[in-house]
Design an enzyme around this catalytic site. Structure first.
Site, PDB file in Angstrom:
ATOM      1  N   ASP A  96      61.257 -20.513  70.575  1.00  0.00           N
ATOM      2  CA  ASP A  96      61.216 -19.405  71.243  1.00  0.00           C
ATOM      3  C   ASP A  96      61.436 -18.418  69.985  1.00  0.00           C
ATOM      4  OD1 ASP A  96      60.370 -19.168  74.162  1.00  0.00           O
ATOM      5  OD2 ASP A  96      62.115 -20.709  74.118  1.00  0.00           O
ATOM      6  N   ASP A 129      63.722 -23.840  65.596  1.00  0.00           N
ATOM      7  CA  ASP A 129      63.917 -23.216  67.010  1.00  0.00           C
ATOM      8  C   ASP A 129      62.614 -22.997  67.674  1.00  0.00           C
ATOM      9  OD1 ASP A 129      65.347 -21.932  69.393  1.00  0.00           O
ATOM     10  OD2 ASP A 129      64.256 -20.240  68.303  1.00  0.00           O
TER      11      ASP A 129
HETATM   12 MG   LIG Z   1      64.724 -18.318  69.568  1.00  0.00          MG
END
Ligand SMILES: [Mg+2]
Length: 323
Positions: A46, A44
């Protein structure tokens, strides 16, 4: 029926499996076994690699090191506001090696999905240019995005200001900083047609940022539209299995030899669990260790799926272990 002792032992074992293991607590040999257990990394963005526009220190070195060890790295993001090219630029700016081919974003995957189902009509997008540019790249027609503010009052809006396009056959809801009442009215009216496709790019309730503010995420907009249409959107991003299907379809990925790294249990970790990946939670984003411990204690099966196999305070803390 199992005997009591067998029964309690099996509960103990299943409880043991539900506990997240701290990566930094592993012995050298256990850590080597962990590293050898995967050849593909899905990460992932962010909350793992960056917060907003700020790099999370140490993360770039770990990603580079993993690539140097021969691991394939894919960036899997629920962020729908950027195209793959924009994510590549952001990766490069913040020190992450990336090309278009190893970016799986919900804007891109939404376009892939509409292509997969041979969609020929127009899309009404509640979202940003990140989505419309990926639709353009896939040759899918759409209406424009941008501000559509409330100019007067509801009565005037309904009487004079709502113009609909008869060719719209799908509504895509992504992150929209200009989310507004007129957009909701239009999207809900298109979705009154049962054959109008309803897509939500992702369900993240909030966005992790470097600011001490609560920022509503795409899931907030998707749920609002689900409420007023009494319909459920087809979800593209994590934890929806569509991402997994898309990855397996486009890249040869063996789930048993894949590690999913994320900062949210209810998207990243759940996605990893459902796809049969190993999962690693970093604590630089949304989910806290306290929340993990709560999940570990829960007897609810759905909560158990949210418990990561491993956790680490920050991805950068892996560097001294792998180098
Ligand atoms: Mg995230």
């Amino acid at each position: 029926m199992p005997s009591d002792s067998k029964f309690s032992r099996s509960i103990e074992l299943s409880k043991k499996n539900m506990v997240a293991v701290s990566l930094t607590s592993l012995s050298k040999e256990e850590f080597t076994n962990f590293i050898d257990s995967f050849d593909t990394v899905l990460t992932d963005c962010d909350g793992v690699l960056w917060l907003g526009n700020t790099v999370i220190l140490g993360s770039p070195n770990v990603i580079i090191q993993l690539q140097e060890m021969g691991k394939r790295v894919f960036y899997v993001t629920n962020n729908s506001s950027k195209t793959r090219d924009e994510i590549v630029s952001k990766c490069s700016r913040l020190g992450y090696p990336a090309t278009r081919d190893n970016i799986l974003s919900t804007a891109y995957l939404t376009a892939c999905y509409l292509q997969d189902i041979v969609f020929k009509k127009k899309v009404y997008v509640v979202g940003s240019k990140g989505i419309t540019q990926e639709l353009d790249a896939a040759g899918i027609k759409h209406l424009d995005v941008g501000p559509d503010p409330m100019c007067s009052d509801v009565a005037s809006l309904l009487r004079n200001e709502v113009q609909l396009d008869k060719d719209v056959g799908a509504v895509v809801v992504g992150f929209d900083e200009h989310f507004s009442f007129p957009k909701m009215v239009k999207a809900a009216t298109y979705l009154k047609q049962p054959n109008c496709i309803f897509i939500g790019t992702n369900t993240d309730e909030i966005l992790p940022t470097e600011f001490p503010l609560t920022v509503p995420g795409t899931g907030t907009f998707v749920r609002a539209m689900e409420t007023c249409t009494n319909r459920k959107a087809f979800k593209i991003g994590k934890p929806s299995p569509y991402v997994c299907e898309a990855i397996i379809k486009r890249h040869k990925v063996d789930p048993k030899k894949t590690l999913m790294i994320g900062d949210r249990c209810n998207t990243d970790i759940l996605f990893g669990t459902r796809c049969g990946f190993k999962t690693l939670l970093v604590l630089t984003g949304v989910t806290t260790l306290g929340e993990v411990h709560q999940l570990e204690k829960s007897s609810n099966k759905e909560d158990q799926e949210l418990v990561p196999d491993y956790y680490i305070d920050r991805l950068g803390d892996m560097l001294p272990l792998i180098s």
